[in-house]
Scaffold this active site. Structure first.
Site, mmCIF file in Angstrom:
data_model
loop_
_atom_site.group_PDB
_atom_site.id
_atom_site.type_symbol
_atom_site.label_atom_id
_atom_site.label_comp_id
_atom_site.label_asym_id
_atom_site.label_seq_id
_atom_site.Cartn_x
_atom_site.Cartn_y
_atom_site.Cartn_z
ATOM 1 N N GLU A 99 3.638 56.192 2.930
ATOM 2 C CA GLU A 99 3.941 55.758 1.667
ATOM 3 C C GLU A 99 4.539 54.169 1.566
ATOM 4 O O GLU A 99 4.378 53.642 0.364
ATOM 5 C CB GLU A 99 5.070 56.706 1.113
ATOM 6 C CG GLU A 99 4.525 58.262 1.098
ATOM 7 C CD GLU A 99 4.741 58.962 2.280
ATOM 8 O OE1 GLU A 99 4.582 60.199 2.275
ATOM 9 O OE2 GLU A 99 5.189 58.313 3.441
ATOM 10 N N PRO A 304 -2.145 58.394 17.854
ATOM 11 C CA PRO A 304 -1.301 59.574 17.397
ATOM 12 C C PRO A 304 -0.649 58.988 16.191
ATOM 13 O O PRO A 304 -0.156 57.867 15.983
ATOM 14 C CB PRO A 304 -0.345 60.038 18.677
ATOM 15 C CG PRO A 304 -0.819 59.511 19.942
ATOM 16 C CD PRO A 304 -1.538 58.175 19.339
ATOM 17 N N ARG A 305 -0.682 59.921 15.076
ATOM 18 C CA ARG A 305 0.172 59.632 13.887
ATOM 19 C C ARG A 305 1.668 59.413 13.896
ATOM 20 O O ARG A 305 2.300 58.436 13.598
ATOM 21 C CB ARG A 305 -0.047 60.705 13.098
ATOM 22 C CG ARG A 305 0.677 60.484 11.557
ATOM 23 C CD ARG A 305 0.165 61.275 10.328
ATOM 24 N NE ARG A 305 1.020 61.224 9.366
ATOM 25 C CZ ARG A 305 0.793 59.993 8.514
ATOM 26 N NH1 ARG A 305 0.083 58.962 8.642
ATOM 27 N NH2 ARG A 305 1.657 59.995 7.320
ATOM 28 N N GLY A 346 2.271 49.938 12.908
ATOM 29 C CA GLY A 346 1.955 49.130 11.885
ATOM 30 C C GLY A 346 0.667 48.179 12.134
ATOM 31 O O GLY A 346 0.602 47.106 11.566
ATOM 32 N N GLU A 347 0.020 48.796 12.982
ATOM 33 C CA GLU A 347 -1.590 48.068 13.341
ATOM 34 C C GLU A 347 -2.434 48.763 12.945
ATOM 35 O O GLU A 347 -3.668 48.573 13.477
ATOM 36 C CB GLU A 347 -1.321 47.598 14.999
ATOM 37 C CG GLU A 347 -0.036 46.592 15.303
ATOM 38 C CD GLU A 347 -0.306 46.337 16.617
ATOM 39 O OE1 GLU A 347 0.465 45.532 17.034
ATOM 40 O OE2 GLU A 347 -0.730 47.053 17.607
ATOM 41 N N ASN A 371 -5.683 59.632 4.935
ATOM 42 C CA ASN A 371 -6.369 58.799 3.639
ATOM 43 C C ASN A 371 -7.570 57.975 4.352
ATOM 44 O O ASN A 371 -7.106 57.091 5.340
ATOM 45 C CB ASN A 371 -5.461 57.867 2.929
ATOM 46 C CG ASN A 371 -6.221 57.676 1.685
ATOM 47 O OD1 ASN A 371 -7.418 57.264 1.445
ATOM 48 N ND2 ASN A 371 -5.275 57.716 0.429
ATOM 49 N N ILE A 373 -9.184 55.559 3.286
ATOM 50 C CA ILE A 373 -9.331 54.525 2.478
ATOM 51 C C ILE A 373 -9.177 53.126 3.349
ATOM 52 O O ILE A 373 -10.166 52.009 3.347
ATOM 53 C CB ILE A 373 -8.187 54.104 1.258
ATOM 54 C CG1 ILE A 373 -8.622 55.233 0.447
ATOM 55 C CG2 ILE A 373 -8.339 52.532 0.811
ATOM 56 C CD1 ILE A 373 -7.549 55.300 -0.951
ATOM 57 N N GLU A 374 -8.139 52.890 4.336
ATOM 58 C CA GLU A 374 -8.167 51.891 5.243
ATOM 59 C C GLU A 374 -9.407 51.530 6.070
ATOM 60 O O GLU A 374 -9.951 50.550 6.339
ATOM 61 C CB GLU A 374 -6.840 51.951 6.314
ATOM 62 C CG GLU A 374 -5.533 51.945 5.395
ATOM 63 C CD GLU A 374 -4.221 52.278 6.368
ATOM 64 O OE1 GLU A 374 -4.372 52.565 7.449
ATOM 65 O OE2 GLU A 374 -3.289 51.638 5.916
#
Length: 462
Positions: A99, A304-305, A346-347, A371, A373-374
C-alpha cells in the site's frame, strides 16, 4: 491484528462514474453534520479489541524476535506522539509495503495540489514504515507515524495530536472505531484505490450492521474497478467512483533500473527466472519443480514476500540440495549457484527488471495473488497461478493484453517459464504487450485527486 483490519482485502476503468447509494447507507453519509455512529454495532467489536490487546502486545514481542523494529515507536501504537505537527496536514494511511508503494504517486500529487500542507503517512508494520522512509525520507513535508490500535480513545488521541484536514485510506484498510472517531471530530475520510474481492465481500456481509456503519462513515470512495465499486456499494459505501488502480501510475525509479543492470552484470548472461513475492508453502512447490525441470544454467531468483521468512526460505533451498547465494552478500553469482535469494526490501522493480520471466507469488496457493503491474511496467513476461482473486480484473486484463499467462499449478508455471526462456521471440512479444498494457491504464492518480476535491467543507478549505 497488528497489521490487518477487519475490513481489509475484502484493474482499471478510465472513468469516475458514481454508483447509487443504497437506501440503508444513505443516512450515514456526510450530508449531515457528522452524527455519531451507533455504538451498539461497534460494542462487541470494541470489547473483543480490549480482550485481545494483551495478546496483540505479546504478538508484537514475539515478532520482534525476528524483526526488532517492532519495538521501535511503541508509544505511537497507543496514540502517543512526539513533536508538534504542521497546522495544515493531510493524513494518508497505507498499512504496509504494498500500500505504501502504491501510495507514492498519490502522495506526490497531494503535495503538488495542496502546496501549503504537509502529509502524514501512517502504517501498521515496520516494513511499511521502512518503505515510507526510503520513498519519502528526504521530503520535509512528509511525516511518518504508526496508526494506533482501533480503540476509540486511542483514535481520539491520534486525531487530537495531528488534527488532519482530511484523511485518505489506501485500498481497504478500514477500522470501525477510527472512522467513528473521525466522523465525531469532523474529519472527512476517503477510501481510495479501493478493492474488495467477491470472497472478502461475502465474509464482510456476515456482519452487515458493522460493515454498513463503517463504510457509511466514509466521505468518498474511489474504487479500482466496477466490480470493486459494486461490492463496496452493496455493503454500504457511499457513491463509489471507479478511478482505476494508482499502481499503474508508478514510474520505475531510475535507481532501481540501474540496480537491475548491476544485478544482470553479476549473472554472467545466465537466463533468470524470478519467483516474486512468494508465500509460505509456495517456495517448496516451486523449488521442487525447478530442481526437476530446469537446466543448471538457469538461475532462480527467489524473493519471499515477508522479510521475516528470508532465513527460513534459505534453509528450505539448502535442504533441496541447491546451491544458494543471497542478495545481501553483494557478490557476483557463481556459475554453480542455482538459487539467488532476494533478501532485501524496496527493490522489487530491480528484481523484475533483471529477470527474463516472472512467476507471481501468492497465486500458486490460495493467497489471492499479488499485483502484476510492476512486472508489466518494466516489460517482464508474467506467469500467474490459479489464485488471483485479490487482483482478478487486472490479472484478466493482463492476460487478455498478451502480457501474462495463467497456469494451473506451480509445476506448470515453472515448466512454462522454462519454455519461455527458450523462446526469445515470444518473450519479446509479451514484454512489449506488458509495457503497452501499463501505459494504457495510467491516470488513476489524477482521477483520485478529483474525487478528493469533491469531499465536504474541510477539503475545500484545505
Amino acid at each position: 491484528m497488528t497489521g490487518t483490519s477487519p475490513f481489509r482485502r475484502c484493474p482499471a476503468s478510465a472513468g469516475a462514474a458514481a454508483l447509487p447509494v443504497p437506501e440503508r447507507a444513505r443516512r450515514y453519509t456526510l450530508h449531515s453534520p457528522f452524527p455519531l455512529l451507533p455504538m451498539s454495532a461497534r460494542l462487541p467489536y470494541t470489547l473483543l479489541w480490549i480482550l485481545a490487546l494483551p495478546f496483540v502486545l505479546l504478538r508484537l514481542l514475539w515478532r520482534a524476535r525476528r524483526q526488532p523494529d517492532y519495538l521501535r515507536h511503541w508509544g505511537e501504537r497507543f496514540g502517543s506522539y512526539a513533536g508538534k505537527p504542521p497546522e495544515k496536514l493531510i493524513w494518508v494511511h497505507a498499512v504496509s509495503v504494498g500500500e505504501t508503494r502504491a501510495a507514492e504517486p498519490l502522495l506526490r500529487a497531494l503535495l503538488a495540489q495542496w502546496p501549503d500542507h504537509g502529509v502524514l503517512l501512517t502504517q501498521m508494520t515496520p516494513t511499511g514504515r521502512e518503505t515510507a522512509e526510503a520513498l519519502f525520507g528526504k521530503e520535509p513535508r512528509v511525516l511518518l507515524a504508526y496508526l494506533p490500535y482501533d480503540l476509540g480513545w486511542l483514535s481520539a488521541r491520534f486525531l487530537r495530536h495531528f488534527r488532519p484536514r482530511f484523511g485518505v485510506i489506501m485500498e481497504t484498510e478500514l477500522w470501525p472505531n477510527l472512522l467513528a472517531t473521525c466522523r465525531r471530530q469532523g474529519v472527512p475520510v476517503a477510501l481510495v484505490n479501493a478493492r474488495l474481492s467477491e470472497r472478502s465481500a461475502r465474509r464482510y456481509a456476515r456482519l452487515p450492521a458493522l460493515s454498513e456503519l463503517t463504510l457509511g462513515a466514509l466521505s468518498a470512495v474511489a474504487a479500482q474497478t466496477e466490480d470493486d465499486a459494486r461490492r463496496l456499494n452493496a455493503l454500504g459505501a457511499p457513491q463509489p467512483r471507479v478511478t482505476g488502480s494508482i499502481k499503474f501510475d508508478i514510474t520505475p525509479p531510475a535507481a532501481q533500473l540501474e540496480l537491475a543492470r548491476q544485478f544482470r552484470s553479476g549473472f554472467d548472461q545466465r537466463p533468470v527466472l524470478l519467483a516474486a513475492s512468494t508465500r509460505d508453502g509456495e517456495e517448496a512447490l516451486l523449488l521442487e519443480a525447478f530442481k526437476q525441470h530446469a537446466n543448471t544454467d538457469v538461475l532462480l531468483a527467489l524473493v519471499p514476500r515477508h522479510p521475516q521468512r528470508f532465513d527460513e526460505v534459505a534453509r528450505l533451498v539448502q535442504s533441496r540440495g541447491l546451491k544458494l547465494q543471497r542478495r545481501s552478500d553483494n557478490a557476483p553469482v557463481a556459475a554453480d549457484t542455482r538459487v539467488w535469494l532476494g533478501d532485501s526490501m524496496g527493490e522489487m522493480f530491480a528484481y523484475y527488471a533483471a529477470a527474463d520471466v516472472a512467476l507471481i507469488g501468492g497465486s500458486w496457493l490460495p493467497f489471492g495473488g499479488q499485483n502484476p503491474i510492476e512486472a508489466c511496467a518494466v516489460g517482464t513476461p508474467v506467469l500467474l497461478g490459479p489464485h488471483t482473486y485479490n487482483f482478478l480484473q487486472v490479472a484478466e486484463q493482463a492476460i487478455a493484453a498478451g502480457a501474462a499467462q495463467r497456469l494451473p499449478d506451480a509445476e506448470g508455471g515453472v515448466k512454462e517459464a522454462l519454455a519461455l526462456l527458450g523462446d526469445p521471440d515470444r518473450r519479446a512479444r509479451m514484454a512489449q504487450a506488458g509495457a503497452q498494457f501499463s501505459l494504457a491504464h495510467r491516470g488513476a492518480t489524477a482521477r483520485t485527486v478529483a474525487v478528493l476535491k469533491t469531499m465536504p467543507a474541510q477539503v475545500e478549505q484545505a
